[in-house]
Design a protein around this motif. Structure first.
Motif, PDB file in Angstrom:
ATOM      1  N   UNK A  19      46.238  32.393  51.885  1.00 17.16           N
ATOM      2  CA  UNK A  19      47.483  31.747  52.328  1.00 17.16           C
ATOM      3  C   UNK A  19      48.020  32.355  53.626  1.00 17.16           C
ATOM      4  N   UNK A  20      47.593  33.581  53.950  1.00 15.17           N
ATOM      5  CA  UNK A  20      48.057  34.232  55.182  1.00 15.17           C
ATOM      6  C   UNK A  20      47.373  33.676  56.426  1.00 15.17           C
ATOM      7  N   UNK A  21      46.207  33.050  56.240  1.00 14.40           N
ATOM      8  CA  UNK A  21      45.453  32.544  57.385  1.00 14.40           C
ATOM      9  C   UNK A  21      44.508  33.580  57.981  1.00 14.40           C
ATOM     10  N   UNK A  22      44.635  34.835  57.595  1.00 11.64           N
ATOM     11  CA  UNK A  22      43.774  35.881  58.144  1.00 11.64           C
ATOM     12  C   UNK A  22      42.296  35.690  57.793  1.00 11.64           C
ATOM     13  N   UNK A  78      33.017  36.633  51.566  1.00 12.60           N
ATOM     14  CA  UNK A  78      33.823  37.584  50.796  1.00 12.60           C
ATOM     15  C   UNK A  78      35.251  37.086  50.620  1.00 12.60           C
ATOM     16  N   UNK A  79      35.852  36.594  51.706  1.00  7.59           N
ATOM     17  CA  UNK A  79      37.274  36.248  51.692  1.00  7.59           C
ATOM     18  C   UNK A  79      37.569  34.753  51.682  1.00  7.59           C
ATOM     19  N   UNK A  80      36.548  33.908  51.821  1.00  9.46           N
ATOM     20  CA  UNK A  80      36.802  32.473  51.878  1.00  9.46           C
ATOM     21  C   UNK A  80      37.500  32.100  53.168  1.00  9.46           C
ATOM     22  N   UNK A  81      38.138  30.933  53.148  1.00  4.66           N
ATOM     23  CA  UNK A  81      38.844  30.490  54.362  1.00  4.66           C
ATOM     24  C   UNK A  81      40.241  29.983  54.045  1.00  4.66           C
ATOM     25  N   UNK A  82      40.335  28.937  53.226  1.00  2.94           N
ATOM     26  CA  UNK A  82      41.651  28.344  52.951  1.00  2.94           C
ATOM     27  C   UNK A  82      41.917  28.312  51.448  1.00  2.94           C
TER      28      UNK A  82
END
Length: 112
Positions: free
Chosen positions: A61-64, A78-82
């Motif tokens: 949700x942060x967009x990072x 690892x972190x996905x996207x959206x």
């Protein structure tokens, strides 16, 4: 891990590949937890794995993660996207399946 990367690389984009990828990612996190803490109860490892997966999903949700993935593509694994709320359900299902298998394997009598 091989199954998850295979789904990511070979399956056509869509709900089935997304759902399978999410469930396999969560199962991998569970398996890593069992490797790190092999004597921990399965429910404890499952709780930590679900907390990790939920935190990663909420972090999106942060967009990072999307920005990091644009800069270095492997980070998306690892972190996905959206953020997608349905991913949380697939994480829970993947962890439940992995935890169930873990419980069955731990209860199996060891060969003498």
């Amino acid at each position: 891990m091989i199954a998850g990367l295979s789904v990511h690389a070979l399956a056509p984009d869509g709900f089935v590949s997304d759902a399978a990828g999410d469930a396999l990612y969560a199962a991998l996190i569970f398996a890593l937890g069992v490797c790190v803490a092999p004597r921990a109860p399965s429910w404890g490892v499952a709780a930590v794995a679900l907390a990790w997966c939920t935190a990663v999903e909420l972090f999106q949700l942060t967009g990072l993660p999307e920005a990091w993935g644009a800069a270095f593509r492997p980070l998306t694994l690892v972190f996905g996207t959206v953020f997608a709320a349905e991913d949380l359900v697939m994480y829970a299902l993947g962890i439940a399946a992995a935890s169930g298998i873990d419980v069955l394997v731990r209860r199996r009598p060891s060969p003498a």
